[in-house]
Motif scaffolding. Sequence first.
Motif, PDB file in Angstrom:
ATOM      1  N   SER A  85       0.846  -1.183   0.000  1.00 28.94           N
ATOM      2  CA  SER A  85       0.000   0.000   0.000  1.00 28.94           C
ATOM      3  C   SER A  85       0.881   1.232   0.000  1.00 28.94           C
ATOM      4  N   HIS A  86       0.282   2.360  -0.351  1.00 30.68           N
ATOM      5  CA  HIS A  86       0.987   3.632  -0.224  1.00 30.68           C
ATOM      6  C   HIS A  86       0.849   4.177   1.195  1.00 30.68           C
ATOM      7  N   THR A  87       0.046   3.516   1.981  1.00 32.92           N
ATOM      8  CA  THR A  87       0.003   3.794   3.412  1.00 32.92           C
ATOM      9  C   THR A  87       1.035   2.886   4.054  1.00 32.92           C
ATOM     10  N   ARG A  88       1.908   3.464   4.828  1.00 33.34           N
ATOM     11  CA  ARG A  88       2.994   2.711   5.447  1.00 33.34           C
ATOM     12  C   ARG A  88       2.454   1.786   6.542  1.00 33.34           C
ATOM     13  N   GLY A 102       0.706   3.218   9.437  1.00 31.90           N
ATOM     14  CA  GLY A 102      -0.552   3.928   9.204  1.00 31.90           C
ATOM     15  C   GLY A 102      -0.395   5.306   8.591  1.00 31.90           C
ATOM     16  N   LYS A 103       0.834   5.745   8.351  1.00 24.50           N
ATOM     17  CA  LYS A 103       1.083   7.072   7.790  1.00 24.50           C
ATOM     18  C   LYS A 103       1.259   6.995   6.275  1.00 24.50           C
ATOM     19  N   SER A 104       1.140   8.161   5.633  1.00 23.01           N
ATOM     20  CA  SER A 104       1.329   8.266   4.188  1.00 23.01           C
ATOM     21  C   SER A 104       2.762   7.911   3.796  1.00 23.01           C
TER      22      SER A 104
END
Length: 198
Positions: A107-110, A113-115
């Motif tokens: 995901s592009h969410t790390r 939980g951050k961008s």
Amino acid sequence: MAFLSIFVASALMMTGFAGIYPTLALAEESAITGAVPAENTEAMTAESTNAPAPSNTETPGIDEYNRLMLEKINAYRVANGLCALEMRSELLDVGNGRVVEIVTSFSHTRPNGKSFKTIYQELGHGNIFRRFGENIFWCNGWDFDTEGDANAYVEFIFQSYVGSPGHNANMLKPHWKYYGGAFLTDRDNCFNIQVFAS
């Protein structure tokens, strides 16, 4: 028949590739304004950012895979009337950090939980680039013994990006100037990240 699953926003496209199952995702963000949908990125102007332009630095230790990927991207960009990209060590750092994360969370969410953009600040590169984006790739089933060498592997990944309209558009954004990336391969899975910046 195997299926190539390409995820761009909420769209799913299926195309057959023998024995290999790649999945792709893309993202672009501005260092200043936050999340920017791919279809709206061209409306942003340089006036909307205030980060200094990156300084010209050498990029030591480029591996064969990143060299091959950059050659393919640059040939493709030049054939489409765009400038070639310059490899940047800062973006190799970002790629090396993010490729490990996409193994845990594709995901592009790390995983925290951050961008994805927060890794730039963590690595000390947050004020170097004005904009940045990434394409990510995962496939299961690549066998270097039967499928081919490094060039065949990179070509397969590159063509997977080209075959996805959103990923293709991300590679061909006229404002990109710099590139970095990373590859991670284990016995069953192959991961790649393309990192773009300006």
